[in-house]
Structure formats: C-alpha cells, structure tokens
Design a protein around this motif. Structure first.
Motif, mmCIF file in Angstrom:
data_model
loop_
_atom_site.group_PDB
_atom_site.id
_atom_site.type_symbol
_atom_site.label_atom_id
_atom_site.label_comp_id
_atom_site.label_asym_id
_atom_site.label_seq_id
_atom_site.Cartn_x
_atom_site.Cartn_y
_atom_site.Cartn_z
ATOM 1 N N ASP A 185 -3.994 -2.482 45.008
ATOM 2 C CA ASP A 185 -4.420 -2.514 46.410
ATOM 3 C C ASP A 185 -3.388 -3.290 47.211
ATOM 4 O O ASP A 185 -3.093 -4.440 46.906
ATOM 5 C CB ASP A 185 -5.803 -3.182 46.504
ATOM 6 N N GLY A 205 -11.426 -5.228 50.489
ATOM 7 C CA GLY A 205 -12.666 -5.679 51.137
ATOM 8 C C GLY A 205 -13.805 -5.892 50.161
ATOM 9 O O GLY A 205 -14.519 -6.910 50.225
ATOM 10 N N THR A 206 -13.995 -4.935 49.231
ATOM 11 C CA THR A 206 -15.085 -5.108 48.270
ATOM 12 C C THR A 206 -14.722 -6.203 47.246
ATOM 13 O O THR A 206 -15.596 -6.924 46.770
ATOM 14 C CB THR A 206 -15.412 -3.774 47.558
HETATM 15 O O1 PYC Z 1 -10.924 -2.546 50.373
HETATM 16 O O2 PYC Z 1 -12.783 -2.361 49.214
HETATM 17 C C1 PYC Z 1 -11.587 -2.128 49.391
HETATM 18 C C2 PYC Z 1 -10.886 -1.279 48.414
HETATM 19 C C3 PYC Z 1 -11.378 -0.787 47.241
HETATM 20 C C4 PYC Z 1 -10.359 -0.052 46.647
HETATM 21 C C5 PYC Z 1 -9.256 -0.114 47.475
HETATM 22 N N1 PYC Z 1 -9.606 -0.871 48.546
#
Ligand code: PYC
Length: 311
Positions: free
Chosen positions: A233, A238-239
């Motif tokens: 990422d 975010g998660t």
């Molecule tokens: O931002 O949650 C996120 C995320 C999950 C996988 C790639 N980005």
C-alpha cells in the motif's frame, strides 16, 4: 465490445479506479449479496478493470452501485488484483474525491454503503475527506510466529474492515528502498499465519500484513502494509490504520479523540482518531485524494488479454 467509464485517483499515493458505467448487473440485493454475485459470475470484470494490461497489481477498483438504503449517497464494492475488499479507507477517500470532481456531491456528510456496513464520510471545504469507519477491534494480541529465515515475531490480529496482522518487533528498516525485502518478509509472515492455521474471527483469512516503526517528525508511526495480492500500500492504509487504532485503544496507548498521525512507506500521511461507544471503537481517518484520469476502458473480445492477464 464493452465500454467501461472510469475515473482514477490516488490517495496519499495509492490508486483507486472508480467504475461509473459499464459494470456488470449485480441485481438489487444487499451489498454482501451483490458482492457474492460479483465474485461468482463476474470475476472476469474485476480482473479486466484492475489487472494488466489496463491496470497493475497496485490498483484498487471501486464498483459504484445503487445503495439499498436511500439515506446513502452511493454503494461501493472494492476489489484488487486477486480478490475483493470488505472496506477500503484510501478507496473511500478516492471515491468521495471522484464524486466531488464529477459534481455529484458537495462538501458535507455522505453515507456510503459497503459490503461490511455503512460508513459516514465527510467532504471538507478544502477537499480533504474524513472516513468514519465501521467499528474496529483487536481480535488477539501477542501472537507468536516463527518466520522462515528470520526467527520469531509477535503481532496482534485486528479488524478494521479487513483482517490485519500488526507487527512491531520485526527488526526491519522501513524505507522505500527496501520495498522488495519488506515485501518478501511480510509475505513470509502471511505464509506462516496460514501454515499455522492462525486466522481472524470465523476462520477469516488474514490477508493484510502491517509492519510498524517510529515515524518521521510530526508523525507517530510509519507503516509498511502488504496487500492480499502482494502489492504494498502506497498510502498509510485506512483499514490498516483503523486496525492500529483498535490495538492502541485496547492497550490504553491512545485516548479517545487523541490524534494519531500514521505515515506510509512513502511518507504520505493520514490523520486518525477514534471514539468509543460501549466496547466498540469507531475510527476516523482523514486524508486527501487527487483525480488523475477520466477514461473509457475498451474491452474487445478479440483481444486475447481482454479479461486481464492471468484470468
Ligand atoms: O486504505 O483501507 C485501505 C486499503 C486497503 C487495501 C489498500 N488500501
């Protein structure tokens, strides 16, 4: 020949491709039901949109759907190079920036339906977006794992809309120059979890690995997040940041309302905090996305790779 209208953006470096028109008809069931139809009958569409030659391993797709709940501005199903995501923090920020770019929404609060629940988003006047994520929690702490060629690591298992294994005692330097070594190391952690039958709740696969180190001045932490299809990422995730907040809250290391600045491996940042309702931890993640492209994908059945390489 199929035409698919998309808008691309990036959130803190991590790309999102929102599918506006030309997607499959998933029916009018709930979002989890529509996700099942997507997975069972239209997986080729996932691959065609995000995989090479139209996309790349790093791209996250976001299929815009009509919401079931009329209070919601939109429904969305996120997907990547190998599978589907319950929720996606950077993708939701990208979706809101895209809808604003198209003039479909104005600054203010907007509810978005996802397969794992409704999230409230806030488009600020300055273009930043806050995602009020679904409740997040730590499922297990201090889980010991033996990693091939490394020795042992200890980590927490947490849910932030996807399943994460969060590790601090990894002895790795988290720098962009070391992305290949970090990918290899995090992948070995993921394999060790699977080999040892370690899962999230209800035997869920833990398909995101998150490594932490001290952040640069002005941030609290830097992370490296390995996604399910082996891409890392570019954003602070975010998660993944939601999962981190849940762990910090459970360990009483961060108070409700206190700000946590999470830095990515690129140095890009999310501002995060949480509030509690009973035992539940509700994360708030703020970041910014920039639209990079409006495009029409052309899917020509004569093209041997029209469903994406590997499908
Ligand atoms: O931002 O949650 C996120 C995320 C999950 C996988 C790639 N980005």
């Amino acid at each position: 020949m199929r035409n698919v209208m998309v808008v691309d953006s990036h959130t803190a470096g991590e790309p999102t491709r929102v599918v506006l028109e030309g997607g499959p008809d998933l029916g009018s069931g709930s979002l989890p039901e529509r996700l099942n139809v997507f997975r069972e009958r239209f997986d080729w569409f996932r691959s065609a949109v995000v995989n090479e030659p139209r996309g790349s391993d790093v791209l996250v797709g976001a299929l815009l759907c009509a919401p079931v709940d009329p209070a919601c501005s939109a429904g969305v199903i996120f997907f990547n190079n190998v599978s589907y995501l319950g929720m996606c923090g950077h993708g939701t920020i990208g979706l809101i920036a895209t809808l604003a770019h198209l003039g479909h929404i104005q600054p203010g609060r907007h509810l978005i339906e996802t397969p794992v629940g409704i999230v409230t988003t806030e488009l600020h006047e300055d273009g930043r977006v806050t995602v009020h994520n679904i409740p997040s929690y730590r499922y297990a702490s201090q889980v010991h794992l033996l990693i091939e060629g490394h020795g042992s690591v200890t980590g927490d298992i947490a849910w932030g809309g996807n399943w994460f294994f969060l590790v601090e005692d990894h002895k790795q330097e988290l720098s962009l120059e070391r992305v290949e070594q970090l990918t290899d190391f995090a992948w070995r952690i993921r394999q060790a979890l699977e080999r040892n039958g370690i899962t999230g709740a209800n035997d869920a696969l833990i398909d995101h690995i998150e490594l932490f180190a001290p952040g640069s001045p002005g941030s609290h932490s830097r992370n490296f997040v390995l996604c399910p299809g082996k891409a890392y990422d570019r954003s602070p995730c975010g998660t993944g940041t939601s999962a981190k907040l849940a762990c910090l809250a459970e360990s009483a290391k961060l108070a409700p309302g206190e700000v946590w600045i999470q830095e990515s491996i690129l140095g890009s940042r999310f501002e995060a905090s949480y509030h509690r309702e009973g035992d539940a931890i509700y994360p708030h993640i703020t970041g910014e996305a920039f639209v990079t492209m409006e495009a029409r994908l052309i899917m020509n059945e004569r093209d041997p790779f029209w469903k994406g390489i590997g499908h």
